[in-house]
Design a protein around this motif. Structure first.
Motif, mmCIF file in Angstrom:
data_model
loop_
_atom_site.group_PDB
_atom_site.id
_atom_site.type_symbol
_atom_site.label_atom_id
_atom_site.label_comp_id
_atom_site.label_asym_id
_atom_site.label_seq_id
_atom_site.Cartn_x
_atom_site.Cartn_y
_atom_site.Cartn_z
ATOM 1 N N UNK A 292 1.041 -1.359 -0.457
ATOM 2 C CA UNK A 292 0.165 -0.111 0.033
ATOM 3 C C UNK A 292 1.011 1.516 0.256
ATOM 4 N N UNK A 293 2.025 1.198 -0.460
ATOM 5 C CA UNK A 293 3.078 2.558 -0.251
ATOM 6 C C UNK A 293 3.496 2.845 -1.199
ATOM 7 N N UNK A 294 2.543 2.478 -2.411
ATOM 8 C CA UNK A 294 2.322 2.548 -4.028
ATOM 9 C C UNK A 294 2.782 1.677 -5.159
ATOM 10 N N UNK A 295 3.249 0.942 -4.423
ATOM 11 C CA UNK A 295 3.409 -0.587 -5.824
ATOM 12 C C UNK A 295 2.651 -0.211 -6.853
ATOM 13 N N UNK A 296 1.295 -0.809 -6.178
ATOM 14 C CA UNK A 296 0.303 -0.732 -7.768
ATOM 15 C C UNK A 296 0.566 0.126 -8.251
ATOM 16 N N UNK A 297 0.365 1.090 -7.650
ATOM 17 C CA UNK A 297 0.498 2.259 -9.195
ATOM 18 C C UNK A 297 2.073 2.218 -9.783
ATOM 19 N N UNK A 298 2.771 1.805 -9.541
ATOM 20 C CA UNK A 298 4.221 2.175 -10.023
ATOM 21 C C UNK A 298 3.873 1.456 -10.825
ATOM 22 N N UNK A 299 3.661 -0.583 -10.838
ATOM 23 C CA UNK A 299 3.649 -1.399 -11.232
ATOM 24 C C UNK A 299 2.678 -1.147 -12.398
ATOM 25 N N UNK A 300 1.727 -0.553 -12.324
ATOM 26 C CA UNK A 300 0.331 0.255 -13.246
ATOM 27 C C UNK A 300 0.877 1.186 -15.008
ATOM 28 N N UNK A 301 1.809 1.934 -14.176
ATOM 29 C CA UNK A 301 2.373 2.440 -14.782
ATOM 30 C C UNK A 301 3.875 2.246 -16.035
ATOM 31 N N UNK A 302 4.528 1.406 -15.216
ATOM 32 C CA UNK A 302 5.715 0.553 -15.863
ATOM 33 C C UNK A 302 4.847 0.034 -16.564
ATOM 34 N N UNK A 303 4.415 -0.568 -16.621
ATOM 35 C CA UNK A 303 3.353 -1.331 -17.763
ATOM 36 C C UNK A 303 2.186 -1.547 -18.264
ATOM 37 N N UNK A 304 2.036 -0.377 -18.188
ATOM 38 C CA UNK A 304 0.813 1.198 -19.384
ATOM 39 C C UNK A 304 -0.452 0.795 -19.523
ATOM 40 N N UNK A 305 -0.862 0.037 -18.135
ATOM 41 C CA UNK A 305 -1.872 0.588 -16.886
ATOM 42 C C UNK A 305 -2.290 1.924 -17.265
ATOM 43 N N UNK A 306 -1.270 2.491 -16.359
ATOM 44 C CA UNK A 306 -1.663 3.812 -16.078
ATOM 45 C C UNK A 306 -0.277 4.705 -16.492
ATOM 46 N N UNK A 307 -0.927 6.227 -16.719
ATOM 47 C CA UNK A 307 0.063 6.862 -17.268
ATOM 48 C C UNK A 307 0.682 7.969 -15.987
ATOM 49 N N UNK A 308 1.625 8.707 -15.734
ATOM 50 C CA UNK A 308 2.355 9.481 -14.636
ATOM 51 C C UNK A 308 1.790 10.864 -14.958
ATOM 52 N N UNK A 309 1.309 11.185 -13.590
ATOM 53 C CA UNK A 309 1.450 12.567 -13.955
ATOM 54 C C UNK A 309 2.441 13.326 -13.840
ATOM 55 N N UNK A 310 3.458 13.533 -13.908
ATOM 56 C CA UNK A 310 4.738 14.225 -13.862
ATOM 57 C C UNK A 310 5.454 12.914 -14.009
ATOM 58 N N UNK A 311 6.986 13.628 -14.828
ATOM 59 C CA UNK A 311 8.088 12.844 -14.598
ATOM 60 C C UNK A 311 8.215 12.062 -16.107
ATOM 61 N N UNK A 312 8.944 11.564 -16.683
ATOM 62 C CA UNK A 312 9.200 10.668 -18.137
ATOM 63 C C UNK A 312 9.670 9.209 -17.237
ATOM 64 N N UNK A 313 9.680 8.196 -18.082
ATOM 65 C CA UNK A 313 9.515 7.139 -18.034
ATOM 66 C C UNK A 313 10.060 6.168 -19.531
ATOM 67 N N UNK A 314 11.965 6.247 -19.365
ATOM 68 C CA UNK A 314 11.679 5.355 -21.163
ATOM 69 C C UNK A 314 12.492 4.186 -20.580
ATOM 70 N N UNK A 315 12.097 3.557 -21.564
ATOM 71 C CA UNK A 315 13.145 1.964 -21.785
ATOM 72 C C UNK A 315 14.082 1.736 -23.288
ATOM 73 N N UNK A 316 15.010 1.988 -22.825
ATOM 74 C CA UNK A 316 16.193 1.445 -23.888
ATOM 75 C C UNK A 316 16.263 3.214 -24.188
ATOM 76 N N UNK A 317 16.251 3.956 -23.967
ATOM 77 C CA UNK A 317 16.068 5.289 -24.349
ATOM 78 C C UNK A 317 15.388 6.388 -25.109
ATOM 79 N N UNK A 318 13.819 5.375 -25.067
ATOM 80 C CA UNK A 318 12.777 5.767 -25.601
ATOM 81 C C UNK A 318 11.535 6.072 -24.476
ATOM 82 N N UNK A 319 10.261 7.075 -25.019
ATOM 83 C CA UNK A 319 9.989 6.958 -23.489
ATOM 84 C C UNK A 319 8.931 7.149 -23.817
ATOM 85 N N UNK A 320 8.270 5.958 -23.500
ATOM 86 C CA UNK A 320 7.137 5.192 -22.820
ATOM 87 C C UNK A 320 6.122 5.467 -21.784
ATOM 88 N N UNK A 321 5.658 6.535 -21.375
ATOM 89 C CA UNK A 321 5.292 7.722 -20.628
ATOM 90 C C UNK A 321 4.044 7.156 -20.791
#
Length: 515
Positions: free
Chosen positions: A295-324
């Motif tokens: 309950x400390x943010x794991x579910x939200x972090x997991x869902x952002x990385x796999x594409x279920x959610x999108x971040x409100x701020x900041x960036x998420x890159x995979x091999x240098x490409x923005x996948x946010x």
């Protein structure tokens, strides 16, 4: 020596192609916690289903307090003082705690149920056993832990003296498991007899008086818990030495950053800040463990990385490409494999066959198509046969519905499917939850194999032992923030636990928790 309260003699149950129980004999003594330990599919639940009247044996006898009995239904066993808490709860969400507990045993007249009296009785039972349940609360508003306690109250209300628990800790966090074990020991100390079905050896060792190991439908041994340790239990359960932690690691060039989270934050539509300025990097050739109290943010972090959610701020890159802003399927195509926590909800279609689940999500790829447009059944069959052999998927037939398989074999299907796609990164979310020792060892071995092959592995787990056994580095998540990133060298559970509570150095724990 305690008096025998239950004697099972020669219990046999055969299903098409499977001997679930093979002439099992077992004695349970009055006022003890007797654990049944074994791998998923070993026959533990089948045996207890027979004792509880859910199934009928093909052979064998049951004796209760020295007298032979035959339970044709749970109603018969309940009337004889047995109660069972199942792995999947049997509660009506819209009813209150009291309404669920007294269902079928209502007090009062036919015209008017005496709810005040029932609530008093339920409250008294809750206080007597330290369960902390509000009798007037709606079940739908309760946590999983509290719903489980309602199930316990339900069988206590029915005057059960023998309580059967089927894998009761599979859905609980480590902290909740400790509380649950305390409850079982209080019940035992009050004179109840407990049968505890589990494959989690730390719990078996902590609470049991005696333990019976079942392997492939047969009793291997029954011993006082004082005469056996976890390593020996694991060997007896699996039939071989069990190595935890995934095995040997090779030196890998991990200079390349695969996944880069930069100043990543997430706020819900209701304005609740779940993640705060996360900075984190996953490299090739490493397993990065994410530790934290649930309950400390794991579910939200997991869902952002796999594409279920999108971040409100900041960036998420995979091999240098923005996948946010990419979705689940697009991120998967980029080379990210995901082993989801809820294999039934997100990982499998239980009515589909084993071979169909082994291509699920990849069925539109060229390797499974004929003429570029139609699913090639021959290729699907060949894929299933290869993965069954490579990942030791145990089933009667590859055409069997996946829902018929044990949890460990269902998890193997997901891991086989995701890894056979040759992803460059694997996100494993609670990959061993609910699995037995043999299956846990297998899953960890596959994660380390991926790491040794130069892939990046992001491991989310609530099991601190697993985080410490498997990870190369550990990032600690607390209240939506990464509070520490550590090399996994000389780290103790106690130190990791402090960081998980937000405590660093000499800072007071209470102050950290209440920040």
């Amino acid at each position: 020596m305690r008096e025998k309260i239950i004697e099972l003699k020669g219990i046999t149950k055969i299903y098409p192609g499977v001997i679930a129980n093979d002439h099992i004999s077992l004695d349970i003594e009055q006022g003890e916690i007797h654990s049944l330990a074994g791998e998923n599919g070993a026959g533990k639940s089948t045996l207890m289903g027979i004792l509880y009247g859910l199934n009928q044996p093909d052979e064998g006898s049951i004796y209760l307090r020295g007298k032979e009995v035959r339970f044709h239904s749970p109603k018969d066993s309940i009337a004889s003082g047995l109660g069972m808490v199942h792995q999947h709860f049997m509660l009506i969400p819209k009813f209150t705690v009291t309404q669920n507990i007294i269902l079928g045993m209502e007090v009062g007249s036919r015209l008017k149920i005496d709810y005040p009296k029932a609530e008093r009785e339920v409250r008294q039972l809750s206080e007597q056993y330290g369960l902390g349940i509000d009798p007037s609360a709606k079940v739908s508003e309760l946590s999983v832990t509290m719903q489980q306690r309602v199930e316990i109250l339900k069988i206590l209300y029915r005057k059960a003296e023998i309580l059967i628990f089927d894998e009761p800790t599979a859905v609980l966090t480590p902290q909740e498991i400790d509380e649950f074990c305390d409850i079982l020991m209080r019940l035992r100390d009050s004179g109840k007899t407990i049968i505890f079905i589990s494959h989690k050896l730390a719990e078996v060792e902590k609470i049991s008086d005696q333990v019976t190991v079942i392997r492939r439908g047969k009793v291997v041994c029954t011993k006082p818990i004082s005469e056996v340790n976890q390593a020996e239990l694991a060997r007896l359960m699996v039939g071989r030495e069990v190595i935890m932690g995934g095995g040997e690691r090779v030196q890998v060039d991990n200079s390349e950053v695969l996944l880069d989270l930069n100043n990543l934050s997430y706020k819900t539509r209701q304005g609740v800040q779940k993640l705060h300025q996360i900075d984190l990097q996953l490299h090739r050739g490493e397993i990065l463990g994410i530790a934290g109290v649930d309950g400390n943010g794991q579910e939200e972090l997991e869902n952002i990385i796999c594409g279920k959610l999108h971040p409100s701020e900041g960036s998420l890159t995979f091999k240098g490409e923005d996948i946010s802003q990419m979705g689940v399927k697009e991120i998967k195509k980029k080379g990210v494999g995901v082993i989801f926590e809820d294999r039934h909800k997100d990982g499998l279609v239980l009515d589909f066959s084993v071979k169909e689940n082994l291509v699920l999500g990849f069925q539109d790829q060229r390797r499974f198509l004929k003429y570029g447009a139609f699913l090639d059944r021959k290729k699907v069959d060949q894929n299933a046969q290869k993965l069954q052999e490579d990942f030791d998927i145990r089933c009667g037939s590859l055409d069997d519905p996946t829902g018929k398989l044990s949890g460990g074999n269902q998890q193997k299907i997901i891991i086989a499917r995701e890894m056979s796609a040759n992803p460059e990164m694997i996100m494993a979310i609670q990959p061993t939850r609910g699995l037995d020792m043999g299956a846990i060892s297998f899953v960890q071995e596959k994660l380390v194999e991926a790491r040794n092959a130069g892939k990046g592995v992001l491991l989310f787990s609530l099991e601190l032992d697993e985080i410490l056994q498997v990870s190369d580095r550990i990032a600690v998540l607390f209240k939506g923030r990464i509070v520490k990133v550590l090399k996994n060298e000389g780290i103790t559970k106690e130190l990791l636990g402090q960081y998980m509570l937000g405590v660093d150095g000499e800072e007071d724990i209470d102050e950290a928790v209440n920040r």
